[in-house]
Motif scaffolding. Structure first.
Motif, PDB file in Angstrom:
ATOM      1  N   ALA A   1       0.833  -1.203   0.000  1.00  0.00           N
ATOM      2  CA  ALA A   1       0.000   0.000   0.000  1.00  0.00           C
ATOM      3  C   ALA A   1       0.868   1.254   0.000  1.00  0.00           C
ATOM      4  O   ALA A   1       0.629   2.204  -0.746  1.00  0.00           O
ATOM      5  CB  ALA A   1      -0.915   0.000   1.222  1.00  0.00           C
ATOM      6  N   PHE A   2       1.918   1.233   0.824  1.00  0.00           N
ATOM      7  CA  PHE A   2       2.749   2.432   0.972  1.00  0.00           C
ATOM      8  C   PHE A   2       3.486   2.769  -0.323  1.00  0.00           C
ATOM      9  O   PHE A   2       3.659   3.925  -0.666  1.00  0.00           O
ATOM     10  CB  PHE A   2       3.754   2.225   2.107  1.00  0.00           C
ATOM     11  CG  PHE A   2       4.532   3.465   2.434  1.00  0.00           C
ATOM     12  CD1 PHE A   2       3.904   4.570   2.995  1.00  0.00           C
ATOM     13  CD2 PHE A   2       5.888   3.537   2.184  1.00  0.00           C
ATOM     14  CE1 PHE A   2       4.622   5.713   3.293  1.00  0.00           C
ATOM     15  CE2 PHE A   2       6.611   4.680   2.487  1.00  0.00           C
ATOM     16  CZ  PHE A   2       5.971   5.766   3.045  1.00  0.00           C
ATOM     17  N   THR A   3       3.902   1.720  -1.024  1.00  0.00           N
ATOM     18  CA  THR A   3       4.677   1.978  -2.236  1.00  0.00           C
ATOM     19  C   THR A   3       3.788   2.190  -3.451  1.00  0.00           C
ATOM     20  O   THR A   3       4.272   2.499  -4.527  1.00  0.00           O
ATOM     21  CB  THR A   3       5.647   0.814  -2.507  1.00  0.00           C
ATOM     22  OG1 THR A   3       4.913  -0.408  -2.433  1.00  0.00           O
ATOM     23  CG2 THR A   3       6.770   0.779  -1.500  1.00  0.00           C
ATOM     24  N   SER A   4       2.464   1.964  -3.290  1.00  0.00           N
ATOM     25  CA  SER A   4       1.559   2.189  -4.420  1.00  0.00           C
ATOM     26  C   SER A   4       1.043   3.622  -4.397  1.00  0.00           C
ATOM     27  O   SER A   4       0.997   4.264  -3.356  1.00  0.00           O
ATOM     28  CB  SER A   4       0.380   1.221  -4.350  1.00  0.00           C
ATOM     29  OG  SER A   4       0.845  -0.084  -4.556  1.00  0.00           O
TER      30      SER A   4
END
Lengths: 892, 151
Positions: free
Chosen positions: B28-31
């Motif tokens: 989620a964080f890297t998307s």
């Protein structure tokens, strides 16, 4: 034939500074009798003023005049002492004058040497560069000539001066006592015999050292340009070892030189100290026997001391001289390659307006390169004036050598080329460089602005002198005179060199319009526009642009209020937290100038820390920092260290992750006051990077945002005077000189995660700028973009386009494009070639095409194979079964 | 909407259901979170796929080009995951997806997805399981369809 360098250093020195050397020698000669008196007077003070009987007292001046004094002994002493003082003053004044004159002469010689070396580099035959390494040439012109220059200072004068001093000292002793004199000088012949022999070996080693140092600099240069291959082949060990090997060789040579030099010094010192031994022994016996006075012996010993100083210096000079000679020989021999371009060809101004618009005739031309390979074999070709020709052929067909011949980057080894009836080989560069343009496939760009690179082809000589006030004009004249004295070119570099007429315009302002036209021709306009948007301008220099940008900013703000654009940009507003900017940017609310408020180091700045404390933000930020650190550790802990995600996404690098982990456990359950300052700063710095809209970490919420806004105001209000220039605040009414043009227009942050946001905003900016007729200003800013070393900040396509633009700007009689569009997409290549042919309006174009289909646009096609013309004619004529052209088109 | 809510939503997708929370959080964080206005396209049929999308809020239509014109085959809403086939194998998009209203999505790029799979092999096991169950499902459907046409 180009003139040779002076092979002997002494010939060079005497030829270019003979008169100054003579001038200095005259002063040196004047200094001798004064030097003699400086020895003599103290002795007379002791013998005649203190030890003498009188009145009358008498003193001899240089043995030719006898000064007789009838007064008291004390006054006689004072007179002699004052005379001595006068001598000291005169002697030092003379030395000062001699030394400054020597220094000036030497600096001029060094300047001349470097200048002539560099001017020879400009005239080297081109194949010579394949064998000469850049590193070696650089080191020769810079480092190696430096010690030669240092030696020039005393090349002629020092030995005369020192020898003079020595002779004076010996003479003085001889006059005092012939036996002592002979004894003092007895060992010099031995030294004069032994030392040159030892020095010879040192000189040979010096030569070897130079060679090794050159190889070393060559290796460094090669490593810098080949760094990519070193990485991809894992050859760093090999390179390090090679380097260590060279260092070892240099170490051995240097140490050997050192050893031998000190052997010489040792022998010399020993022999030198033998003399006092003889003085004390023989002189002492003479004194005891009453043959000379003690005063005389003391004077002789002090004279010998004075003698040993010039003798040592003479020896030093001799060693330096040997060293400098080696260096001079080694440097100069590298700058005399065969086949150097005649100086005349480079510096002759064309008589009248020479035009090269005419037939190009190659008669039986062949070219054999330096490896004895025949690249062009007996080509006879007649290219009618003002036609456009495509030359096609395979990779080894020799077509590129044809381009080199026609740009005179290569000279035919057989046959004859005439252009417009002129023998091409004998034309000066001033004609070829101005009337022919050449665009290659890997153009060289200077590390300067886009504009500088463009007008480079228009700068052949200074045309309009700059406007100087009286003092500046005087300085300029002096500089020109000095340049001439050192044999340098005396042009004014600050003059306007741009030949506007050659570009087809009558004044500087019109040149800009012309450049824009050419950018359109080579399809570079959009690139320059984008560079311009990213560039900065100086609002004090261009208040008109700054003002217009502010108008654009206001217009943009209006447009962004429209529903279609509403969410795309979050504008800056002092009273509102910007969720698309980082916490640091929100706090600073401006662009940092210089390093004081570097966004990445902001929490370490003492002033920022003070503001955070005053605003009660420290605790909040530490808590937020803990939360960020916990999340980062949770998310990234399982990734291997050094994984690319760390750099791309993490707030904490993989190296720091373990540190933060221990930091968290160490400070768990402790109040913030109990932490060390270091831990607090480490934690506090984490939330500074948070962009609310992007990171969705949920730690910079409404309440914290409000506090940051308070801190923002306090930051601006309390900013101390000395830091006021370190930040340009965001202010809707002023132009921000530190920010890019685009940021000034936008005055806000692109909203994160809006589909097609950047392209829609880009289009909106373009629209706004066009409405306000500001596109030109952006293009001007784009022209000021620094292209970087070798044009490295531009793409290879942009470099090729810029090179073509430069070639077109000077409106040559003949444009030679050597695969000049090879980096571009095929469709772009075709389009640009077609536009260029149209723009040239029938003027000569010879295009070495890299794709056979491009030839279709040209009036005439020449097909090369094996260094010969395989066929030629109109494209349609040749394009049928069985021709070489057809075959190439099929395989393309 | 914070990271944790996105993680919860990702957990509802079968392919990601059994992954550890920290991996989902990383995903989620890297998307990127991307917002589409009504009528903006996620992607078009025939494009090469470069990302999958998790719809967080709003609705989007799935459209297929047919000889008789555009056909709306489905409407996606919150929690729906679309475009995942294209990040698992190199096939062109089989449909066009267009935002029906303002739609917020989490865009998981192919590149990122594969780097995560490469880093955490347990992810690929879960994905394999999910694909196998889908294959089983479609095989059953095919068998039923064949049985229906034969019978």
């Amino acid at each position: 034939m180009a003139e040779r360098m002076d092979r002997s250093m002494y010939r060079f020195v005497l030829k270019h500074s003979g008169r100054q050397q003579l001038y200095i020698l005259i002063f040196v000669a004047i200094s001798w009798p004064i030097g003699f008196m400086l020895f003599d007077v103290p002795k007379q003070i002791i013998n005649r003023a203190l030890g003498g009987e009188g009145p009358p007292f008498s003193a001899s001046v240089l043995g030719v005049y006898n000064f007789v004094f009838e007064g008291s002994q004390t006054i006689f002493l004072v007179i002699l002492c004052v005379f001595f003082l006068l001598l000291v003053i005169i002697n030092n004044a003379l030395k000062y004058h001699i030394n400054t004159t020597k220094g000036r002469t030497a600096e001029r010689l060094l300047r001349r040497l470097r200048y002539s070396l560099f001017s020879r580099v400009l005239r080297f035959p081109l194949p010579h560069f394949k064998r000469t390494s850049q590193g070696e040439v650089i080191s020769m012109i810079t480092a190696e000539s430096e010690p030669i220059g240092a030696f020039f200072v005393g090349a002629v004068v020092d030995p005369v001066f020192l020898a003079g001093q020595l002779i004076v000292a010996i003479g003085f002793i001889l006059v005092q006592d012939p036996i002592l004199g002979v004894a003092a000088a007895a060992l010099y012949p031995v030294q004069m015999y032994v030392i040159p022999r030892l020095q010879k070996k040192v000189s040979a080693l010096g030569k070897a050292r130079l060679r090794e140092i050159r190889r070393l600099s060559d290796h460094v240069g090669e490593t810098v340009s080949g760094i990519v291959d070193i990485h991809v082949n894992d050859t760093s060990n090999l390179e390090l070892t090679r380097f260590a090997d060279r260092l070892a060789a240099i170490y051995n040579i240097r140490f050997e030189i050192f050893r031998r030099k000190y052997t010489i010094k040792f022998i010399n010192n020993f022999l030198d100290k033998l003399a006092p031994f003889l003085f004390y022994l023989i002189g002492g016996i003479l004194v005891i026997e009453g043959n000379i006075t003690i005063g005389a012996l003391v004077a002789v010993i002090s004279a010998h001391k004075d003698m040993s100083t010039p003798w040592k210096e003479l020896l030093n000079w001799y060693q330096q001289q040997a060293d400098a000679r080696v260096k001079y020989d080694q440097v100069v021999s590298q700058f005399d390659p065969d086949g150097m371009l005649d100086e005349e060809l480079q510096h002759t101004e064309p008589e009248g307006a020479t035009s090269l618009a005419g037939d190009i005739e190659l008669t039986n031309v062949s070219l054999v390169d330096e490896d004895e390979v025949r690249r062009i074999a007996g080509v006879t070709l007649n290219l009618v004036a003002d036609s456009n020709v495509a030359v096609i052929g395979g990779g080894s067909s020799g077509k590129d050598y044809l381009a080199l011949l026609l740009a005179r980057l290569a000279v035919p080894t057989g046959g004859r080329i005439t252009v417009a009836g002129e023998n091409f080989v004998e034309l000066p560069e001033s004609v070829i460089g101005r009337r022919i343009a050449y665009a290659g496939n890997t153009p060289f760009l200077q590390s300067a602005t886009v504009r500088d690179n463009l007008v480079y082809g228009l700068k052949h000589r200074p045309l309009t002198p700059p406007e100087y006030d009286e003092a500046q004009a005087r300085d300029r004249d002096a500089a020109a005179a000095e340049a001439t004295r050192a044999g340098n070119i005396a042009h004014d570099y600050s003059a306007d060199w741009i030949d506007y007429e050659a570009a087809g315009v009558d004044k500087p302002e019109a040149l800009f319009e012309r450049i824009l036209e050419i950018f359109d021709t080579v399809e570079l306009s959009d690139d320059i526009y984008q560079l311009g948007l990213r560039g900065t301008i100086d609002p004090t220099e261009r208040p008109d642009i700054a003002e217009a940008v502010l108008k654009a900013r206001a217009a943009m703000a209006d447009r962004l209020r429209e529903p279609a654009y509403a969410d795309l940009v979050e504008l800056f507003d002092r009273g509102t937290y910007n969720t698309n900017a980082s916490v640091a940017e929100n706090l600073l609310f401006g662009t940092p100038v210089g390093d004081a408020f570097n966004i990445n180091l902001l929490p370490q700045n003492p002033y920022v820390l003070e503001i955070l404390r005053k605003s009660g933000l420290v605790d909040d930020l530490i808590t937020a920092g803990r939360s960020v650190a916990e999340t980062m550790i949770e998310i990234f802990a399982d990734l291997p260290p050094g994984h690319e995600f760390f750099e791309q996404y993490s707030f904490i690098s993989s190296d720091e992750l373990p540190e933060f982990r221990t930091l968290l456990s160490r400070t768990d359950r402790r109040s913030h006051d109990e932490m060390t300052e270091e831990d607090r700063v480490a934690l506090m710095s984490l939330p500074f990077k948070v962009v609310v809209a992007q990171h969705r970490l949920g730690i910079v919420e409404e309440e914290l945002q409000q506090k940051i806004l308070t801190a923002r105001d306090r930051f601006a209000a309390d900013l101390p005077e000395e830091l006021s220039s370190a930040v340009e605040f965001f202010d809707a009414e002023t132009y921000n000189a530190a920010a890019a043009l685009q940021d000034n227009i936008l005055f806000g942050k692109l909203a994160y995660g809006q589909a097609e946001g950047p392209s829609r905003v880009g289009a909106l900016i373009a629209e706004t700028l066009d409405d306000l007729h500001l596109r030109g200003s952006v293009m001007e800013a784009g022209l000021e973009f620094q292209v970087g070393v070798g044009g490295g900040r531009l793409s290879s396509v942009q470099r090729q386009k810029l090179s073509l633009a430069r070639a077109l700007l000077k409106r040559p009689d003949l444009l030679i494009a050597n695969e000049a569009t090879s980096a571009m997409d095929p469709s772009v290549q075709d389009r640009i070639a077609e536009t260029i042919l149209k723009v040239r309006g029938g003027k000569g174009v010879i295009w070495i095409v890299n794709r056979a289909p491009m030839a279709a646009k040209f009036e005439r096609v020449v097909v090369f194979a094996d260094g010969r013309v395989a066929e030629q004619g109109a494209y349609d004529e040749l394009n049928r079964d069985g021709t070489a052209l057809h075959e190439m088109l099929q395989s393309a | 909407m914070s990271l944790n809510e996105e993680v919860e939503m990702l957990r509802n997708i079968p392919m990601f259901a059994k992954l550890e929370p920290s991996k989902l959080k990383l995903l989620a964080f890297t998307s990127e979170r991307i917002t589409y206005e009504a009528d903006q396209l996620f992607f078009s049929q025939g494009d090469m796929g470069d990302a999958a999308y998790l719809i967080i809020e709003g609705e989007a239509d799935v459209l297929v080009d047919t000889p008789s014109g555009e056909l709306n085959v489905a409407t996606l809403g919150r929690n729906d995951f679309v475009g995942e086939i294209a990040i698992l194998c190199d096939v062109p998009r089989t449909a066009t997806v267009r935002a029906k209203s303002r739609t917020v999505t989490l865009r998981i790029s192919k590149d990122l997805f594969f780097r995560l799979v490469a880093e955490f092999p347990e992810m690929s096991v879960e994905i394999m399981r999910e694909l196998a169950s889908r294959l089983d499902h479609t095989t059953n459907q095919l068998r039923d369809a064949l049985a229906a046409s034969n019978g």
